[in-house]
Design a protein around this motif. Structure first.
Motif, mmCIF file in Angstrom:
data_model
loop_
_atom_site.group_PDB
_atom_site.id
_atom_site.type_symbol
_atom_site.label_atom_id
_atom_site.label_comp_id
_atom_site.label_asym_id
_atom_site.label_seq_id
_atom_site.Cartn_x
_atom_site.Cartn_y
_atom_site.Cartn_z
ATOM 1 N N ALA A 153 11.427 34.671 5.775
ATOM 2 C CA ALA A 153 9.714 33.692 7.133
ATOM 3 C C ALA A 153 10.051 33.962 8.015
ATOM 4 O O ALA A 153 10.453 34.175 8.879
ATOM 5 C CB ALA A 153 10.244 32.180 6.378
ATOM 6 N N LEU A 154 8.789 33.655 8.240
ATOM 7 C CA LEU A 154 8.227 33.704 9.604
ATOM 8 C C LEU A 154 7.801 32.046 10.203
ATOM 9 O O LEU A 154 6.488 31.475 9.834
ATOM 10 C CB LEU A 154 6.994 34.438 10.381
ATOM 11 C CG LEU A 154 7.704 35.558 10.321
ATOM 12 C CD1 LEU A 154 6.193 36.663 10.148
ATOM 13 C CD2 LEU A 154 8.880 36.606 10.586
ATOM 14 N N ASP A 155 8.974 31.608 11.077
ATOM 15 C CA ASP A 155 8.761 29.883 11.444
ATOM 16 C C ASP A 155 8.250 29.669 12.185
ATOM 17 O O ASP A 155 8.314 30.202 13.740
ATOM 18 C CB ASP A 155 9.983 29.183 11.042
ATOM 19 C CG ASP A 155 10.374 29.571 9.922
ATOM 20 O OD1 ASP A 155 9.542 29.364 8.867
ATOM 21 O OD2 ASP A 155 11.498 28.783 9.793
ATOM 22 N N ALA A 156 6.711 29.066 12.557
ATOM 23 C CA ALA A 156 6.825 28.269 14.269
ATOM 24 C C ALA A 156 7.986 27.117 14.264
ATOM 25 O O ALA A 156 8.101 25.905 13.633
ATOM 26 C CB ALA A 156 5.156 27.677 13.892
ATOM 27 N N VAL A 157 8.210 27.424 15.236
ATOM 28 C CA VAL A 157 9.772 26.348 15.907
ATOM 29 C C VAL A 157 9.160 25.629 17.403
ATOM 30 O O VAL A 157 8.900 26.370 18.124
ATOM 31 C CB VAL A 157 10.541 26.846 15.521
ATOM 32 C CG1 VAL A 157 12.156 25.270 16.058
ATOM 33 C CG2 VAL A 157 11.389 27.672 14.213
ATOM 34 N N ARG B 288 8.144 31.405 17.676
ATOM 35 C CA ARG B 288 7.898 32.611 16.202
ATOM 36 C C ARG B 288 9.127 33.083 16.351
ATOM 37 O O ARG B 288 9.868 33.528 16.886
ATOM 38 C CB ARG B 288 6.888 33.149 15.709
ATOM 39 C CG ARG B 288 6.793 33.848 14.597
ATOM 40 C CD ARG B 288 5.478 34.839 14.555
ATOM 41 N NE ARG B 288 6.426 36.050 15.048
ATOM 42 C CZ ARG B 288 6.063 37.624 14.690
ATOM 43 N NH1 ARG B 288 4.936 37.894 13.687
ATOM 44 N NH2 ARG B 288 6.445 38.148 14.847
ATOM 45 N N ARG B 289 9.821 32.334 15.229
ATOM 46 C CA ARG B 289 11.077 32.966 14.803
ATOM 47 C C ARG B 289 11.382 33.582 12.802
ATOM 48 O O ARG B 289 11.005 32.387 12.703
ATOM 49 C CB ARG B 289 12.151 31.675 14.877
ATOM 50 C CG ARG B 289 12.676 31.368 16.632
ATOM 51 C CD ARG B 289 12.993 29.659 16.335
ATOM 52 N NE ARG B 289 13.928 30.458 17.711
ATOM 53 C CZ ARG B 289 14.907 29.632 18.248
ATOM 54 N NH1 ARG B 289 15.693 28.624 17.191
ATOM 55 N NH2 ARG B 289 15.400 29.552 19.149
ATOM 56 N N PRO B 290 12.007 34.125 12.732
ATOM 57 C CA PRO B 290 12.271 34.761 11.625
ATOM 58 C C PRO B 290 13.634 34.093 11.127
ATOM 59 O O PRO B 290 14.349 34.005 12.026
ATOM 60 C CB PRO B 290 12.436 36.470 11.843
ATOM 61 C CG PRO B 290 13.208 36.273 13.490
ATOM 62 C CD PRO B 290 12.724 35.301 14.169
ATOM 63 N N ARG B 291 13.212 33.508 9.456
ATOM 64 C CA ARG B 291 14.846 33.010 9.162
ATOM 65 C C ARG B 291 15.015 33.908 7.832
ATOM 66 O O ARG B 291 13.764 33.983 6.872
ATOM 67 C CB ARG B 291 13.919 31.884 8.624
ATOM 68 C CG ARG B 291 14.438 30.950 7.770
ATOM 69 C CD ARG B 291 14.763 29.469 7.721
ATOM 70 N NE ARG B 291 12.679 29.129 7.545
ATOM 71 C CZ ARG B 291 12.750 29.764 6.190
ATOM 72 N NH1 ARG B 291 13.553 29.498 4.676
ATOM 73 N NH2 ARG B 291 11.428 29.397 5.939
ATOM 74 N N THR B 292 16.279 34.412 7.606
ATOM 75 C CA THR B 292 16.493 35.030 6.262
ATOM 76 C C THR B 292 16.534 34.669 5.132
ATOM 77 O O THR B 292 16.613 33.019 5.200
ATOM 78 C CB THR B 292 17.899 35.588 6.420
ATOM 79 O OG1 THR B 292 17.875 35.887 7.277
ATOM 80 C CG2 THR B 292 18.119 36.412 5.204
#
Length: 209
Positions: free
Chosen positions: A198-202, A186-190
């Motif tokens: 935004a919180l992305d599943a990568v 799970r990675r944060p994206r400005t």
């Protein structure tokens, strides 16, 4: 497509309303995954307005870009003609539903699934089909809004039935011969103008054999 929000006519109407729906810039996770790789063949599943297909073609990749919205592909071709005419020979635009489109096995050096939100059985089938399209050494990137994004992040769909975690996608790929998951986070994206990221599943996976 069967998931909520996955209606071709509705997306056609959205794309036909005028103006760009998405940013023309490539997603940072795509740049991280593919920006330094040697160009080859790439498959952009759910290309939308073609931002990743055009970016990859500009780097020298030969791209098959697939979407179920004819209006999205019309916009993508228009953008290509206006801003990137040199990529014409490097992109094949394909109008098809991702749930019935079957790429040739072992044909792609890169496969992208960017923010395609489906019900879990459909997602699993699509992710596995994408993995099977990889040639040996090829890289699969799956990115979506994380299951926690509605409560803790910003943007994206709020329907939990079509959201997922990176570990869900890793589980989708479990048992696929020759597929090795290299990253599942799970990675944060400005997001410009948003208080929260935004919180992305990568997920990044590679075909080793």
């Amino acid at each position: 497509m069967s998931a909520p929000g996955m209606d071709a006519a509705a997306w056609d109407a959205r794309y036909a309303a005028g103006g760009r729906v998405w940013t023309p810039q490539p997603n940072l996770w795509a740049v991280e995954a593919f920006g330094d790789l040697t160009p080859g063949t790439a498959l952009d599943l759910g290309t939308g307005e073609g931002r990743h297909a055009l970016w990859l073609a500009g780097l020298g990749w030969d791209v098959t870009a697939v979407d179920f919205s004819a209006e999205a592909l019309r916009t993508a071709r228009a953008v290509q003609g206006a801003d990137a005419p040199g990529t014409t020979a490097h992109i094949e635009w394909v109008h098809a539903d991702l749930l019935t489109y079957t790429p040739a096995a072992g044909s792609q050096d890169a496969v992208l699934l960017m923010y395609i939100h489906l019900l879990a059985p459909d997602r699993r089938a699509l992710v596995r089909s994408a993995a099977r399209a990889l040639a040996p050494g090829g890289t699969l990137l799956v990115v979506g809004h994380d299951l926690t994004n509605p409560a803790e992040g910003t943007g994206g769909p709020s329907d939990a039935t079509v959201l997922f975690t990176a570990h869900d996608v890793a589980a989708d790929l479990a048992g696929e011969p020759g597929i090795e998951v290299r990253l599942a986070q799970r990675r944060p994206r400005t997001v410009e103008g948003a208080v929260r990221p935004a919180l992305d599943a990568v997920v990044v996976a590679v075909r080793t054999t």
